[in-house]
Design a protein around this motif. Structure first.
Motif, PDB file in Angstrom:
ATOM      1  N   LEU A   1       0.839  -0.715  -0.478  1.00 42.38           N
ATOM      2  CA  LEU A   1       0.240  -0.115   0.054  1.00 42.38           C
ATOM      3  C   LEU A   1       0.799   1.239  -0.071  1.00 42.38           C
ATOM      4  O   LEU A   1       0.447   1.892  -0.791  1.00 42.38           O
ATOM      5  N   TYR A   2       1.961   1.028   0.906  1.00 41.29           N
ATOM      6  CA  TYR A   2       2.978   2.164   0.519  1.00 41.29           C
ATOM      7  C   TYR A   2       3.097   2.811  -0.404  1.00 41.29           C
ATOM      8  O   TYR A   2       3.553   4.086  -1.008  1.00 41.29           O
ATOM      9  N   GLU A   3       3.923   1.153  -0.653  1.00 40.61           N
ATOM     10  CA  GLU A   3       4.496   1.744  -2.153  1.00 40.61           C
ATOM     11  C   GLU A   3       3.445   1.783  -3.119  1.00 40.61           C
ATOM     12  O   GLU A   3       4.033   3.179  -4.215  1.00 40.61           O
ATOM     13  N   LYS A   4       2.469   1.361  -3.387  1.00 39.12           N
ATOM     14  CA  LYS A   4       1.415   2.504  -4.454  1.00 39.12           C
ATOM     15  C   LYS A   4       0.828   3.203  -4.533  1.00 39.12           C
ATOM     16  O   LYS A   4       0.146   4.364  -5.396  1.00 39.12           O
ATOM     17  N   HIS A   5       0.819   4.154  -2.859  1.00 36.63           N
ATOM     18  CA  HIS A   5      -0.089   4.913  -3.143  1.00 36.63           C
ATOM     19  C   HIS A   5       0.712   5.536  -1.704  1.00 36.63           C
ATOM     20  O   HIS A   5      -0.038   6.182  -0.979  1.00 36.63           O
ATOM     21  N   PRO A   6       1.969   5.691  -2.062  1.00 37.73           N
ATOM     22  CA  PRO A   6       2.818   7.577  -0.810  1.00 37.73           C
ATOM     23  C   PRO A   6       2.014   8.779  -0.367  1.00 37.73           C
ATOM     24  O   PRO A   6       1.939   8.734   0.640  1.00 37.73           O
ATOM     25  N   ASP A   7       0.955   9.253  -1.696  1.00 41.74           N
ATOM     26  CA  ASP A   7       0.075   9.955  -1.151  1.00 41.74           C
ATOM     27  C   ASP A   7      -0.634   9.844  -0.536  1.00 41.74           C
ATOM     28  O   ASP A   7      -1.253  10.822   0.119  1.00 41.74           O
ATOM     29  N   TRP A   8      -0.664   8.780  -0.232  1.00 45.76           N
ATOM     30  CA  TRP A   8      -2.411   8.432   0.905  1.00 45.76           C
ATOM     31  C   TRP A   8      -1.616   9.062   2.294  1.00 45.76           C
ATOM     32  O   TRP A   8      -2.631   8.211   2.997  1.00 45.76           O
ATOM     33  N   VAL A   9      -0.032   8.597   2.592  1.00 48.23           N
ATOM     34  CA  VAL A   9       0.626   8.887   3.964  1.00 48.23           C
ATOM     35  C   VAL A   9       0.048  10.338   4.222  1.00 48.23           C
ATOM     36  O   VAL A   9       1.331  10.563   3.454  1.00 48.23           O
ATOM     37  N   VAL A  10       0.436  10.457   5.416  1.00 47.96           N
ATOM     38  CA  VAL A  10       0.439  11.572   6.731  1.00 47.96           C
ATOM     39  C   VAL A  10       1.849  11.312   7.071  1.00 47.96           C
ATOM     40  O   VAL A  10       2.400  11.003   7.831  1.00 47.96           O
ATOM     41  N   LYS A  11       2.522  12.879   6.374  1.00 49.74           N
ATOM     42  CA  LYS A  11       3.940  12.445   6.275  1.00 49.74           C
ATOM     43  C   LYS A  11       3.955  13.568   5.596  1.00 49.74           C
ATOM     44  O   LYS A  11       3.295  14.725   4.349  1.00 49.74           O
ATOM     45  N   GLN A  12       5.645  14.520   5.862  1.00 54.71           N
ATOM     46  CA  GLN A  12       6.051  15.937   5.326  1.00 54.71           C
ATOM     47  C   GLN A  12       7.424  15.117   3.873  1.00 54.71           C
ATOM     48  O   GLN A  12       8.359  14.886   4.933  1.00 54.71           O
ATOM     49  N   ALA A  13       7.097  15.474   2.876  1.00 53.26           N
ATOM     50  CA  ALA A  13       8.223  15.586   2.069  1.00 53.26           C
ATOM     51  C   ALA A  13       9.474  16.155   2.404  1.00 53.26           C
ATOM     52  O   ALA A  13      10.288  15.702   2.048  1.00 53.26           O
ATOM     53  N   LYS A  14       9.186  16.743   3.227  1.00 58.28           N
ATOM     54  CA  LYS A  14      10.819  17.925   3.675  1.00 58.28           C
ATOM     55  C   LYS A  14      11.235  17.267   5.085  1.00 58.28           C
ATOM     56  O   LYS A  14      12.315  17.709   5.126  1.00 58.28           O
ATOM     57  N   ARG A  15      10.248  16.272   5.194  1.00 58.06           N
ATOM     58  CA  ARG A  15      11.079  15.723   6.713  1.00 58.06           C
ATOM     59  C   ARG A  15      11.508  14.555   6.731  1.00 58.06           C
ATOM     60  O   ARG A  15      10.251  14.159   6.005  1.00 58.06           O
ATOM     61  N   ASP A  16      11.785  13.943   7.780  1.00 59.43           N
ATOM     62  CA  ASP A  16      12.357  12.088   7.887  1.00 59.43           C
ATOM     63  C   ASP A  16      10.831  11.669   8.276  1.00 59.43           C
ATOM     64  O   ASP A  16      10.423  12.329   8.962  1.00 59.43           O
ATOM     65  N   GLU A  17      11.143  10.924   8.068  1.00 55.30           N
ATOM     66  CA  GLU A  17       9.915   9.926   8.406  1.00 55.30           C
ATOM     67  C   GLU A  17       9.424   9.251   9.742  1.00 55.30           C
ATOM     68  O   GLU A  17      11.214   9.160   9.882  1.00 55.30           O
ATOM     69  N   TYR A  18       8.506  10.135  10.758  1.00 53.92           N
ATOM     70  CA  TYR A  18       9.098   9.927  12.130  1.00 53.92           C
ATOM     71  C   TYR A  18       8.216   8.948  12.430  1.00 53.92           C
ATOM     72  O   TYR A  18       6.758   8.830  12.051  1.00 53.92           O
ATOM     73  N   TYR A  19       8.064   7.543  12.823  1.00 57.01           N
ATOM     74  CA  TYR A  19       7.453   6.127  13.160  1.00 57.01           C
ATOM     75  C   TYR A  19       6.627   6.019  14.313  1.00 57.01           C
ATOM     76  O   TYR A  19       7.972   6.348  15.979  1.00 57.01           O
ATOM     77  N   PHE A  20       5.390   6.347  14.973  1.00 52.34           N
ATOM     78  CA  PHE A  20       5.153   5.415  16.060  1.00 52.34           C
ATOM     79  C   PHE A  20       4.830   4.066  15.905  1.00 52.34           C
ATOM     80  O   PHE A  20       4.482   3.546  15.197  1.00 52.34           O
ATOM     81  N   ARG A  21       5.225   3.250  16.465  1.00 54.51           N
ATOM     82  CA  ARG A  21       5.443   1.155  16.694  1.00 54.51           C
ATOM     83  C   ARG A  21       5.679   0.941  15.027  1.00 54.51           C
ATOM     84  O   ARG A  21       4.688   1.076  14.417  1.00 54.51           O
ATOM     85  N   ASN A  22       6.403   1.678  14.086  1.00 57.86           N
ATOM     86  CA  ASN A  22       6.671   1.025  13.000  1.00 57.86           C
ATOM     87  C   ASN A  22       6.125   1.654  12.230  1.00 57.86           C
ATOM     88  O   ASN A  22       6.371   0.780  11.574  1.00 57.86           O
ATOM     89  N   GLN A  23       5.109   2.400  12.360  1.00 60.10           N
ATOM     90  CA  GLN A  23       3.961   2.288  11.387  1.00 60.10           C
ATOM     91  C   GLN A  23       3.478   4.431  10.875  1.00 60.10           C
ATOM     92  O   GLN A  23       4.231   4.891  11.929  1.00 60.10           O
ATOM     93  N   LEU A  24       3.016   4.626  10.445  1.00 60.83           N
ATOM     94  CA  LEU A  24       2.452   5.823   9.942  1.00 60.83           C
ATOM     95  C   LEU A  24       0.584   6.005   9.848  1.00 60.83           C
ATOM     96  O   LEU A  24       0.356   4.758   9.464  1.00 60.83           O
ATOM     97  N   VAL A  25       0.300   6.779   9.391  1.00 59.24           N
ATOM     98  CA  VAL A  25      -0.874   7.095   9.525  1.00 59.24           C
ATOM     99  C   VAL A  25      -2.086   7.545   7.681  1.00 59.24           C
ATOM    100  O   VAL A  25      -0.962   8.463   7.539  1.00 59.24           O
ATOM    101  N   LEU A  26      -2.778   6.693   7.504  1.00 58.13           N
ATOM    102  CA  LEU A  26      -3.202   7.151   6.400  1.00 58.13           C
ATOM    103  C   LEU A  26      -3.602   8.607   6.536  1.00 58.13           C
ATOM    104  O   LEU A  26      -4.622   8.628   7.630  1.00 58.13           O
ATOM    105  N   ASP A  27      -4.089   9.420   5.698  1.00 56.72           N
ATOM    106  CA  ASP A  27      -4.443  10.341   5.153  1.00 56.72           C
ATOM    107  C   ASP A  27      -6.410  10.511   5.483  1.00 56.72           C
ATOM    108  O   ASP A  27      -6.662  10.521   3.876  1.00 56.72           O
TER     109      ASP A  27
END
Length: 734
Positions: A423-449
């Motif tokens: 899912l992350y590979e196919k739809h990175p634009d569906w993930v809550v994250k900032q393009a200019k920042r390092d991804e920071y994980y809570f329990r090895n995961q991110l939130v969907l938008d």
């Protein structure tokens, strides 16, 4: 035509009602009273059309005397005329914390709100709705205040609807749901804090001048550090059975903010709503901004009375199927974690039947193929059955459960994604994250938008596909384990709308699920009690209080939750956490919706026998726990023994749970525990239940007590270091 007597009386009644309504209309410009069975919130329209709160507390017999209340208080001058405002605007005369702050289309930051009119209607038996319209005299800007009152339960829900017709967008800087004004000699706040496995830790302190803020900025799991529930005691800290206390809570699963301000007149202003942190909202002309409901109840009989009112309200009006049934279950999580296959699950299904519970719940780890879900670092978001673990899919397990005479439920976490997923590979634009920042994980995961409608459809589809393929699926455990870091939506143009649109998206999904599947039980889980509020519980049948299932810890955690939520909503599981015997663990889990998360096949013979008999016993009196009145008898934070009683509405049956919470030498129930909620004139027998095989009770089950004796003198359950958990069934003797 001759009118029959019954019709005559009805005509007379409606005539009197009409006269009353006309009188109310005449008086409307002065006083608007929101009255429940015991309480009143009274608003007054001043000469200049300011709307203020002149009374909050016990209901008065004479409505006309509410207007006398302000006259008997000799307090410092209110320079603004807005200290008691029913919905405080900012930027004009107000000098205190506002409920609403805006920037108009022309850039002006001032706001003035004046009374226009109000309407009141009955929406159901014992439920009334009052709406009050306020408008700015200069700008075409309007606020409608709504007060939904529940007469019998003394509960009020309050929210606001904000709209305008200015020539351009208006920026909402703050937008509270409610604004209360209380008068007392002093104010004592009982608030809660916590973290994972340490939920609902209480703290009480006197409020001093200035502002105390309770808030969350986590985006999801908003209650993780600080829940949006609180108590305010007036004049002195309320006890279980004495004192004046207000309970408040915001019905919202996202960022919240509760401002508690003791003002220059020594009055308390309470302003609660969505947290405006990073969330200024651009409101278009004609668009409505609807705030979530803020609820409150008040009692002058202590915390216990207030909690029973709130629990009754929840069961009858808010919690999904609050007066219905619940399923006992066996969960596989602590038996297998991620390591299972069809054969292991088939054996656990047999254990489910052997144990005697209603359902088997398959937890995390059943999905994903390219990145198999063998731990919490991969696969989240890829909701296809794992072919290696489950070659025949979920459908075969549902059928296997049916063949074993039990139901089948399943775990999902559809709002989240692992970076290591298709899912992350196919739809990175569906993930809550900032393009200019390092991804920071809570329990090895991110939130969907969930602000993105496509993501909403995806999350809905996760649930819908499961039910479409498996119509006999009986239960969903809906988890949510991450908070929002680097908040950004690739979908939204205005990022200050993100936190609000995320929650709107989640609610859209839940509404859609419930429209198609209105009855399916769903547990609201969030790595523990990180998302427990009535905004979410209207879509769920129960919640998971904490991942901490050590029964000693759970006594304290469940105790605090019970002030705000009914027992039927609390999912309590017997696990291997803690060093207490199986009886102690099971007894604690019975104070709500019972479940098991143990390896049944490894239970010693007598432990298994105890569990089987305990489930039968639980089934006999679970309705009293779920639908009865709860009375806290002995506080574990103040005593060596914790004691809680549930009594049915007819006062004919009850269940009393008693636990030793202090292991120091010689600790026991030295004194009798006074019961509550019984009929003093009736007679009762008390019988110990949930006895471990091979043990006998110390309690004489043939002795008859009057309700008066049990409540004035009390009963000793004889809790000792050898009897650390004692459950007593109380039955009326006819």
């Amino acid at each position: 035509m001759k009118i029959p007597p019954p019709i005559k009386s009805m005509v007379a009644m409606f005539a009197l009602l009409w006269v009353y309504l006309q009188t109310s209309v005449l008086k409307a410009q002065a006083v608007i009273a929101i009255e429940t069975q015991n309480n009143a919130l009274v608003l007054e329209v001043e000469k200049d059309k300011d709307l203020g709160i002149i009374y909050f507390g016990k209901k008065l017999a004479r409505v006309d005397e509410y207007q006398l209340v302000p006259k008997v208080f000799k307090q410092p001058e209110d320079y603004t005329g807005l200290l008691n405002s029913a919905y405080t605007p900012s930027g004009s005369r107000n000098l205190m914390e506002p409920a609403l702050s805006v920037t108009h289309a022309d850039g002006n930051n001032s706001l003035d709100l004046r009374y226009v009119d109000h309407k009141q209607s009955n929406v159901a038996d014992g439920v009334s709705l009052l709406s009050i319209t306020l408008k700015d005299p200069v700008y075409d800007f309007e606020v409608m205040l709504f007060y939904k009152s529940y007469f019998k339960q003394d509960v009020v829900e309050q929210w606001s609807v904000i709209k305008h017709r200015e020539k351009g967008e208006v920026i909402l800087q703050k937008y509270a749901s409610a604004n209360l004004h209380l008068k007392a000699g002093s104010y004592w706040l009982n608030q809660y804090h916590g973290d994972w496995a340490k939920e609902m830790q209480p703290e009480e302190a006197k409020l001093t001048h200035g502002i105390k803020t309770l808030d969350s900025k986590l985006g999801t799991r908003a209650n993780l550090f600080q829940p949006s529930v609180f108590m305010i005691s007036l004049d002195k800290p309320a006890t279980e059975d004495e004192g004046s206390v207000l309970y408040g809570a915001l019905q919202y699963s996202g960022n919240f903010k509760i401002d508690l301000e003791v003002d220059l007149q020594d009055n308390l202003r309470i302003i609660g709503g969505i947290n405006n942190y990073a969330s200024s909202y651009s409101l278009k002309p004609g668009e409505e901004f609807i705030t979530p409901a803020f609820l409150y109840t008040f009692s002058d009989k202590g915390k216990g009375d207030a909690s029973r009112k709130l629990q009754s309200w929840a069961r009858n009006y808010k919690l999904l199927d609050g007066n219905g049934n619940r399923l006992t279950l066996l969960n596989n999580w602590e038996a297998t974690y991620f390591d299972f296959n069809e054969n292991k699950l088939a054996e656990l299904l047999k254990d489910t039947k052997k144990l005697g519970v209603d359902m088997f719940l398959l937890d995390d780890g059943w999905f994903a193929n390219k990145y198999p879900r063998n731990d919490d670092r991969a696969g989240l978001g890829d909701w296809q059955e794992n072919k290696q673990k489950l070659p025949n899919g979920i459908a075969s397990l549902v059928k296997e459960a049916e063949a074993n005479g039990v139901k089948f439920g399943i775990w999902i976490e559809p709002e989240m994604v692992n970076p290591k997923s298709e899912l992350y590979e196919k739809h990175p634009d569906w993930v809550v994250k900032q393009a200019k920042r390092d991804e920071y994980y809570f329990r090895n995961q991110l939130v969907l938008d969930l602000a993105n409608p496509k993501v909403q459809n995806f999350v809905y589809g996760v649930v819908d596909d499961l039910f479409t393929k498996n119509p006999d699926l009986a239960y969903i455990k809906w988890d949510c384990n991450a908070v929002i870091y680097n908040a950004h939506s690739a979908y939204l143009k205005n990022q200050s709308h993100f936190y609000i649109e995320y929650m709107r998206g989640l609610n859209n999904v839940l509404k859609k699920i419930r429209a198609k599947y209105p009855k399916v039980p769903m547990m609201l889980c969030s790595g523990g009690g990180g998302r427990v509020d009535y905004g979410a519980l209207q879509y769920f049948t129960e919640y998971w209080p904490s991942d901490n299932t050590d029964p000693l810890e759970r006594i304290f955690i469940q105790w605090e939750y019970s002030y705000f939520y009914p027992a039927i909503a609390s999912s309590n599981h017997v696990t291997d956490w803690g060093k207490q015997p199986i009886k102690f663990r099971t007894d604690v889990a019975m104070m709500g919706k019972l479940g098991f998360d143990i390896v049944v096949s490894k239970l010693p013979e007598n432990d298994l026998k105890f569990c089987q008999e305990a489930i039968k016993t639980y089934n006999d009196f679970k309705d009293v726990i779920w639908h009865g009145d709860q009375y806290r008898l002995s506080n574990p934070r103040e005593n060596s023994v914790a004691s809680i009683l549930y009594v049915d509405e007819e006062k004919t049956s009850g269940v009393m749970f008693n636990y030793l919470v202090n292991n120091r030498y010689g600790e026991s129930t030295k004194n009798p525990i006074k019961l509550k909620g019984l009929d003093p004139a009736r007679k009762y027998k008390l019988r110990e239940v949930n006895l471990y095989p091979g043990t006998s009770s110390w309690i004489d089950s043939n002795r008859v007590y009057s309700g008066e004796f049990l409540m004035k003198v009390g009963f000793n359950p004889e809790v000792t270091s050898g009897r650390t958990s004692v459950v007593v069934h109380i039955e009326e003797v006819k």
